[in-house]
Write a protein that holds these residues in place. Sequence first.
Motif, mmCIF file in Angstrom:
data_model
loop_
_atom_site.group_PDB
_atom_site.id
_atom_site.type_symbol
_atom_site.label_atom_id
_atom_site.label_comp_id
_atom_site.label_asym_id
_atom_site.label_seq_id
_atom_site.Cartn_x
_atom_site.Cartn_y
_atom_site.Cartn_z
ATOM 1 N N SER A 3 11.241 52.214 46.290
ATOM 2 C CA SER A 3 10.800 52.712 47.579
ATOM 3 C C SER A 3 12.001 52.847 48.492
ATOM 4 O O SER A 3 12.974 52.126 48.378
ATOM 5 N N THR A 4 11.938 53.803 49.395
ATOM 6 C CA THR A 4 13.107 54.145 50.190
ATOM 7 C C THR A 4 13.074 53.540 51.575
ATOM 8 O O THR A 4 14.009 53.658 52.318
ATOM 9 N N LYS A 5 11.959 52.970 51.947
ATOM 10 C CA LYS A 5 11.947 52.397 53.292
ATOM 11 C C LYS A 5 11.388 50.982 53.246
ATOM 12 O O LYS A 5 10.654 50.634 52.322
ATOM 13 N N PRO A 6 11.726 50.189 54.248
ATOM 14 C CA PRO A 6 11.248 48.811 54.231
ATOM 15 C C PRO A 6 9.726 48.744 54.268
ATOM 16 O O PRO A 6 9.069 49.577 54.878
ATOM 17 N N VAL A 7 9.218 47.760 53.579
ATOM 18 C CA VAL A 7 7.782 47.528 53.526
ATOM 19 C C VAL A 7 7.536 46.154 54.141
ATOM 20 O O VAL A 7 8.280 45.225 53.876
ATOM 21 N N LYS A 8 6.517 46.047 54.958
ATOM 22 C CA LYS A 8 6.166 44.755 55.532
ATOM 23 C C LYS A 8 5.277 44.031 54.526
ATOM 24 O O LYS A 8 4.175 44.497 54.230
ATOM 25 N N GLY A 258 13.581 44.131 52.819
ATOM 26 C CA GLY A 258 12.290 44.733 53.158
ATOM 27 C C GLY A 258 11.771 45.661 52.075
ATOM 28 O O GLY A 258 10.647 46.104 52.127
ATOM 29 N N HIS A 259 12.616 45.956 51.083
ATOM 30 C CA HIS A 259 12.166 46.889 50.051
ATOM 31 C C HIS A 259 11.316 46.184 49.002
ATOM 32 O O HIS A 259 11.488 45.010 48.736
ATOM 33 N N ILE A 260 10.431 46.957 48.407
ATOM 34 C CA ILE A 260 9.448 46.354 47.518
ATOM 35 C C ILE A 260 10.092 45.715 46.289
ATOM 36 O O ILE A 260 9.647 44.682 45.815
#
Length: 269
Positions: A3-8, A258-260
Amino acid sequence: MGSTKPVKVIAITGGKGGVGKTNISVNLALYLSQQGRHVMLLDADLGLANVDVMLGLKVRRNLQHVLAGECELNDIVITDSSGLQIIPASSGMQKMAELSSAEHAGIIRAFSDIGQNLDYLLVDTSAGITDNVLSFTRAAQDVLLVVCDEPTSITDAYALMKVLHRDHNIERFKIVANMVRTPQEGREIFAKLSKVTDKFLNVMLEYVGSVPFDENVRRAIKKQKPIIDLFPRSPASVAIKALGKKVENWPIPMNASGHIEFFMERLVQ
C-alpha cells in the motif's frame, strides 16, 4: 505491491469475553465506511469468528484457506453494501488459534499483497491474553480497550495492559466503557482502571467515552444487522457514531510504520 499510503490500524480488544467488543468493532467500522473512508475489518478472533455472523454474511473461504495456499487474501475479502471490507476468520478451527511462525509469515505476505488504499484497518481481537491478541495489539497504532462494569472486566483489562506494557513497550491505551447505565458510570469505570494503572504501571490511559446499555443491541444481533443501520437513533448507535467522530480525529501516522506491510511485520516479530 504494497500500500502506498499510511493506514490507521486500530486493535479493538477487551481482555475478556462478553464486553461487547465485536459489536463496537463492527459498528465503528461501518460508521467510518459510511463517512466515505476505505475501511477493512479484520476478524482476528481466529478460533471463534463472529463478525460475519453479526453482519449476516455468507462466508465461503476464510484465513484458513489463505494459509493453506488455496487462495489469495483478495479472494476472501467480503465487501458489504457500504463498501466496508471484511476479512473473515475461521470459526471453530482450533488450529487457527495456534499459528506457526511460517504461517504467520504467510499472513504477512498476504496482507502486503493486498495493496489496497485503505484509510483504516480495524482489528477485532479475541478475548483473553493469548499470543494472537498480543500479536495483533502490539502491531496496531492504537489500542482501543473495551471495558464494562464487572470486576473481572477491570482485572482482565489491567492484566492485558500489564503484559503489553511489560513485554511490548505499549504505553498508550484508549478506553471505552461499554453497556453503561449512565455516562457517570462510564467515568467511574475509567477511574477504577486508572487508579490501578497509576499505581502499578507506567502507562497513559485516555478515556474516549462510553456506550450505554441498550436492548436494541441484542435485537440487532438477533437480526444479524448492525445496530447503526437497524436502529440508527438508539442510544448505543448515537454513542458509537460519537466514538467514530473521535476516531476520525486521531492522527494518521505519517511515517513508514503506518503502512500495512509494517503492521504485518510487527505482527509476527
